[in-house]
Design a protein around this motif. Structure first.
Motif, PDB file in Angstrom:
ATOM      1  N   SER A  55      88.385  88.430 -37.024  1.00 13.20           N
ATOM      2  CA  SER A  55      88.521  87.816 -36.918  1.00 13.20           C
ATOM      3  C   SER A  55      87.164  86.790 -37.819  1.00 13.20           C
ATOM      4  N   ALA A  56      86.059  87.903 -38.803  1.00 15.68           N
ATOM      5  CA  ALA A  56      85.339  86.956 -39.698  1.00 15.68           C
ATOM      6  C   ALA A  56      86.148  85.624 -40.259  1.00 15.68           C
ATOM      7  N   ARG A  57      87.462  85.838 -40.621  1.00 15.43           N
ATOM      8  CA  ARG A  57      87.848  84.452 -41.205  1.00 15.43           C
ATOM      9  C   ARG A  57      87.516  83.398 -40.883  1.00 15.43           C
ATOM     10  N   HIS A  58      87.600  84.197 -39.391  1.00 15.63           N
ATOM     11  CA  HIS A  58      87.755  82.872 -38.662  1.00 15.63           C
ATOM     12  C   HIS A  58      86.444  82.326 -37.710  1.00 15.63           C
ATOM     13  N   PRO A  59      85.883  80.857 -37.761  1.00 13.57           N
ATOM     14  CA  PRO A  59      85.145  80.699 -36.941  1.00 13.57           C
ATOM     15  C   PRO A  59      85.367  81.110 -34.994  1.00 13.57           C
ATOM     16  N   VAL A  60      84.670  80.975 -34.824  1.00 15.03           N
ATOM     17  CA  VAL A  60      84.354  81.223 -33.210  1.00 15.03           C
ATOM     18  C   VAL A  60      84.155  79.981 -32.478  1.00 15.03           C
ATOM     19  N   PHE A  61      84.135  79.220 -31.332  1.00 15.30           N
ATOM     20  CA  PHE A  61      83.599  78.261 -30.776  1.00 15.30           C
ATOM     21  C   PHE A  61      82.530  78.242 -29.504  1.00 15.30           C
ATOM     22  N   GLY A  87      90.443  78.349 -33.392  1.00 15.46           N
ATOM     23  CA  GLY A  87      89.530  79.914 -33.810  1.00 15.46           C
ATOM     24  C   GLY A  87      89.445  80.889 -32.602  1.00 15.46           C
ATOM     25  N   ALA A  88      88.060  81.718 -32.149  1.00 12.60           N
ATOM     26  CA  ALA A  88      88.058  82.245 -31.454  1.00 12.60           C
ATOM     27  C   ALA A  88      87.711  80.861 -30.218  1.00 12.60           C
ATOM     28  N   VAL A  89      87.276  81.003 -28.519  1.00  9.16           N
ATOM     29  CA  VAL A  89      87.008  80.488 -28.331  1.00  9.16           C
ATOM     30  C   VAL A  89      85.600  81.111 -26.806  1.00  9.16           C
ATOM     31  N   ALA A  90      84.301  81.276 -27.576  1.00  9.56           N
ATOM     32  CA  ALA A  90      83.129  81.609 -26.261  1.00  9.56           C
ATOM     33  C   ALA A  90      82.677  81.055 -25.436  1.00  9.56           C
ATOM     34  N   LEU A  91      83.419  80.910 -24.212  1.00  6.12           N
ATOM     35  CA  LEU A  91      82.696  80.232 -22.956  1.00  6.12           C
ATOM     36  C   LEU A  91      81.870  81.105 -22.084  1.00  6.12           C
ATOM     37  N   PHE A  92      81.074  80.263 -21.052  1.00  6.34           N
ATOM     38  CA  PHE A  92      80.461  80.655 -20.314  1.00  6.34           C
ATOM     39  C   PHE A  92      79.990  79.676 -18.914  1.00  6.34           C
ATOM     40  N   SER A  93      79.641  80.128 -18.464  1.00  5.20           N
ATOM     41  CA  SER A  93      78.773  79.704 -17.618  1.00  5.20           C
ATOM     42  C   SER A  93      76.966  79.589 -17.288  1.00  5.20           C
ATOM     43  N   PHE A  94      76.657  77.841 -17.209  1.00  6.49           N
ATOM     44  CA  PHE A  94      75.177  78.421 -17.339  1.00  6.49           C
ATOM     45  C   PHE A  94      74.690  78.722 -16.220  1.00  6.49           C
ATOM     46  N   ALA A 121      78.830  86.443 -29.308  1.00  8.53           N
ATOM     47  CA  ALA A 121      79.945  86.036 -30.212  1.00  8.53           C
ATOM     48  C   ALA A 121      79.761  86.303 -31.738  1.00  8.53           C
ATOM     49  N   ARG A 122      78.878  86.080 -32.653  1.00  6.64           N
ATOM     50  CA  ARG A 122      78.491  86.839 -33.882  1.00  6.64           C
ATOM     51  C   ARG A 122      78.682  88.435 -33.611  1.00  6.64           C
ATOM     52  N   SER A 123      78.369  88.794 -32.277  1.00  8.33           N
ATOM     53  CA  SER A 123      78.627  90.262 -32.540  1.00  8.33           C
ATOM     54  C   SER A 123      79.912  90.986 -32.741  1.00  8.33           C
ATOM     55  N   LEU A 124      81.092  89.727 -31.653  1.00 12.04           N
ATOM     56  CA  LEU A 124      82.307  90.668 -32.320  1.00 12.04           C
ATOM     57  C   LEU A 124      82.544  90.460 -33.577  1.00 12.04           C
ATOM     58  N   GLY A 125      82.332  89.838 -34.392  1.00 13.85           N
ATOM     59  CA  GLY A 125      82.294  90.290 -35.609  1.00 13.85           C
ATOM     60  C   GLY A 125      82.913  88.653 -36.600  1.00 13.85           C
ATOM     61  N   HIS A 126      82.274  87.615 -36.130  1.00 14.52           N
ATOM     62  CA  HIS A 126      82.831  86.485 -36.295  1.00 14.52           C
ATOM     63  C   HIS A 126      81.232  85.730 -37.134  1.00 14.52           C
ATOM     64  N   ALA A 127      81.755  85.802 -38.422  1.00 15.95           N
ATOM     65  CA  ALA A 127      80.795  85.405 -39.431  1.00 15.95           C
ATOM     66  C   ALA A 127      80.400  83.995 -39.260  1.00 15.95           C
ATOM     67  N   ARG A 128      81.278  83.045 -38.752  1.00 17.32           N
ATOM     68  CA  ARG A 128      80.755  81.625 -38.651  1.00 17.32           C
ATOM     69  C   ARG A 128      81.485  81.125 -37.030  1.00 17.32           C
ATOM     70  N   VAL A 129      79.755  80.850 -37.006  1.00 16.78           N
ATOM     71  CA  VAL A 129      79.717  80.167 -34.857  1.00 16.78           C
ATOM     72  C   VAL A 129      79.263  78.829 -34.919  1.00 16.78           C
ATOM     73  N   VAL A 130      79.906  77.940 -34.271  1.00 20.41           N
ATOM     74  CA  VAL A 130      79.831  76.646 -33.936  1.00 20.41           C
ATOM     75  C   VAL A 130      79.216  76.677 -32.509  1.00 20.41           C
TER      76      VAL A 130
END
Length: 279
Positions: A55-61, A87-94, A121-130
């Protein structure tokens, strides 16, 4: 109403895939810096699964929804499903939305919610976060990038206001009624699953236009429709002017407001832009 107490993280059953290095989908609750529990959903994404790579090779949105949205709304899930191709996706409810705790402050302390989601999201191994935000979420991703330098690798703000207290359109006048009047807050709670804080901002938070001026050198994309019924085109133009040549402005012909109006083609272009800029 939150299904977990404020500040408590519900244990998930996530297990890393030993062959690919990716994580399984998860849903959990995250504590914010001020003790609010926010509903969080992570999907590794088709790009991660298909590549069979870490997953580090792909961004997480990290997707920041608009006012009255939440992670279970179909329009929010649709956005996530398209971005998952890139890439991976992280959602959250405000806070105050859906199953998250607390009350909405309509863009002020929501920065803390985004910060918690970005950190996870960063802790899940993604080097790039958008960070990709829509409407209220669009203002939050701008302020987050300004207040937490280097926390994300690219910022996409869609249909965001440039300034606070705007009442120049009928939808925004209705929104202000919902936020400022007791009967409006009842409509928000029972009609839109959104619990709204009853106190005014004190102090007034950094405006989106003020925040944009502080984002460089983080890559920035501002997206706005020319048929946006909430915020006319002077808002994205004000944001672009405040950016002083940093970032890009896409004015989309025929597009309305936020997630509902963001078509598949636009979301794919946003995904491609983010992958190219967040390297």
């Amino acid at each position: 109403m939150s299904s977990g107490p404020a500040g408590h993280v519900v244990r998930s059953t996530v297990r890393p895939n030993c062959e690919t290095g990716t994580s399984a989908p998860l849903r959990t609750f995250l504590p914010t810096a001020d003790g609010v529990s926010v509903d969080f959903v992570y999907e590794p994404g088709a790009a991660v699964y298909d590549a069979g790579q870490s997953s580090a090779r792909h961004p997480v949105f990290v997707v920041a929804h608009g006012f009255t949205g939440d992670v279970d709304r179909p329009h929010v899930r649709r956005v996530a499903s398209v971005l998952a191709r890139h890439g991976a996706v992280a959602l959250f409810s405000f806070r105050g939305h859906g199953r998250s705790g607390g009350h909405s402050t309509v863009g002020d302390r929501e920065v803390l919610d985004l910060a918690a989601a970005v950190d996870r999201a960063r802790s899940l191994g993604h080097a790039r976060v958008v960070a990709v935000g829509f409407s209220m979420g669009g203002s939050v991703v701008l302020r987050h990038a300004a207040l937490y330098p280097g926390a994300v690798d690219a910022v996409v703000s869609v249909s965001a206001p440039a300034r606070w207290y705007y009442r120049g359109t009928a939808p925004m006048r209705r929104l202000h009624w919902m936020v400022t009047r007791p009967e409006g807050r009842l409509v928000g709670r029972y009609g839109f699953r959104t619990r709204i804080h009853r106190r005014d901002w004190d102090p007034v938070p950094l405006s989106p236009a003020e925040a944009v001026a502080r984002i460089a050198p983080t890559p920035l994309l501002i997206v706005h429709g020319d048929r946006d019924g909430y915020f006319p085109l002077d808002h994205p133009r004000m944001l672009a002017e405040a950016a002083a040549g940093h970032g890009e402005l896409w004015l989309e012909h025929g597009m309305g407001h936020a997630e509902h109006a963001a078509g598949e083609d636009l979301l794919n272009r946003i995904g491609d832009w983010a992958v190219a800029r967040a390297g």
